[in-house]
Design a protein around this motif. Structure first.
Motif, short mmCIF file in Angstrom:
data_model
loop_
_atom_site.label_atom_id
_atom_site.label_comp_id
_atom_site.label_asym_id
_atom_site.label_seq_id
_atom_site.Cartn_x
_atom_site.Cartn_y
_atom_site.Cartn_z
N PRO A 131 49.36 50.59 32.64
CA PRO A 131 48.73 49.71 33.97
C PRO A 131 49.43 50.08 34.85
O PRO A 131 50.59 49.12 34.90
CB PRO A 131 48.30 48.82 33.76
N HIS A 132 49.52 50.15 36.05
CA HIS A 132 50.00 50.12 37.34
C HIS A 132 48.72 49.35 38.84
O HIS A 132 48.20 49.95 38.86
CB HIS A 132 50.68 50.88 38.23
N VAL A 133 48.69 48.37 39.28
CA VAL A 133 48.00 47.32 39.84
C VAL A 133 48.75 46.99 40.68
O VAL A 133 49.35 45.59 40.76
CB VAL A 133 46.98 46.67 39.30
N ALA A 141 48.65 46.74 27.74
CA ALA A 141 48.55 45.73 27.96
C ALA A 141 47.05 45.58 26.79
O ALA A 141 46.21 46.91 27.18
CB ALA A 141 47.35 45.61 29.55
N THR A 142 46.80 44.53 26.29
CA THR A 142 46.16 44.66 25.14
C THR A 142 44.62 43.46 25.60
O THR A 142 45.85 42.64 25.39
CB THR A 142 46.29 45.07 24.02
N ASP A 162 47.99 40.59 24.98
CA ASP A 162 49.37 40.86 25.19
C ASP A 162 49.30 42.25 26.43
O ASP A 162 49.03 43.15 26.26
CB ASP A 162 49.58 41.59 23.59
N ALA A 163 50.53 42.22 27.63
CA ALA A 163 50.97 42.75 27.85
C ALA A 163 53.12 42.01 27.59
O ALA A 163 53.25 41.91 27.76
CB ALA A 163 50.73 42.21 29.29
N ARG A 164 53.15 44.21 27.49
CA ARG A 164 54.20 44.03 26.98
C ARG A 164 55.36 44.87 28.47
O ARG A 164 54.87 45.39 29.30
CB ARG A 164 54.43 45.30 26.08
N SER A 165 56.98 44.04 28.92
CA SER A 165 57.08 44.75 30.33
C SER A 165 56.46 44.65 31.06
O SER A 165 56.49 45.50 31.80
CB SER A 165 57.53 45.81 29.53
N LEU A 166 55.84 43.72 31.33
CA LEU A 166 54.79 43.04 32.76
C LEU A 166 56.21 42.68 33.33
O LEU A 166 56.52 41.79 33.65
CB LEU A 166 53.41 42.21 32.34
N ARG A 174 58.82 40.27 31.93
CA ARG A 174 58.61 39.74 30.79
C ARG A 174 57.33 40.00 29.96
O ARG A 174 56.57 41.03 30.52
CB ARG A 174 57.77 38.60 31.26
N ASP A 175 57.41 39.82 28.59
CA ASP A 175 55.96 40.00 27.63
C ASP A 175 55.41 39.05 27.59
O ASP A 175 55.53 37.19 27.95
CB ASP A 175 56.82 39.96 26.05
N LEU A 176 54.21 38.92 27.77
CA LEU A 176 52.81 38.01 27.89
C LEU A 176 51.74 37.60 26.73
O LEU A 176 51.16 38.73 26.55
CB LEU A 176 52.24 37.86 29.29
#
Length: 194
Positions: A131-133, A141-142, A162-166, A174-176
């Motif tokens: 995803p890209h905003v 992103a889940t 859960d967001a990976r390599s945000l 960062r992972d969130l």
């Protein structure tokens, strides 16, 4: 948009006796976003909505659903509904949402609901790849969510994000992980970033 419907309104003024059936078949366009197919069949009788077909197909996403939804405690049946979808290309809705950049390489949505009238449980999952905003993006992103409706009120709801390599440009990836919980009165949020 073509639409065909029939309704019966009770003389008693009691919503339990309201009857309605509707068929929708059509297409729509807003800016660059298209709905090539919009098809639904819905029948409402004695507090129960029967939805044998619900489909939306376009250049942004495709959704299919079917089932029944008990709207009133007197419905005489329980809720059993499912909706599944695929994210194709969100870019056409960027300008409608006031964004200059909106993209993803795909995604999936699934939502289901079941339970007796007045105590319907729902659960679902939204998973998006790349995803890209605007200036924010991630590898994945889940969102997993679940909750319960009591009559027309949201009694409880919880979600896990859960967001990976945000990336929030210009910061480093960062992972969130975040947990959200609603108990009918208060919203609790707990987030972790690594």
């Amino acid at each position: 948009l073509a639409f065909q419907g029939r309704a019966s309104i009770p003389r008693t003024g009691d919503a339990r006796d309201l009857g309605l059936s509707c068929t929708v078949d059509g297409h729509a366009r807003a800016g660059e976003a298209r709905i090539d197919t919009l098809a639904a069949e819905i029948a409402l009788a004695r507090g129960l909505a029967l939805i044998p077909r619900f489909a939306i197909r376009g250049n942004v996403a495709a959704f299919d659903g079917a089932g029944r939804i008990a709207l009133l405690p007197e419905a005489g049946d329980s809720t059993s509904f499912r909706l599944d979808g695929t994210l194709l290309d969100p870019a056409p809705i960027a300008s409608l949402a006031g964004l200059h950049d909106l993209a993803a390489t795909g995604g999936r949505l699934s939502v289901s609901a079941d339970g007796p009238p007045g105590a319907t449980r729902f659960r679902g999952r939204l998973a998006i790849r790349r995803p890209h905003v605007n200036e924010v993006w991630a590898d994945t992103a889940t969102v997993d969510f679940a909750g319960r409706l009591r009559a027309t009120a949201l009694e409880e709801w919880k979600a896990r994000i859960d967001a990976r390599s945000l990336v929030f440009w210009p910061l480093r990836p960062r992972d969130l992980d975040a947990d959200l919980r609603w108990d009918g009165l208060h919203l609790q949020v707990e987030a972790r970033s690594v």
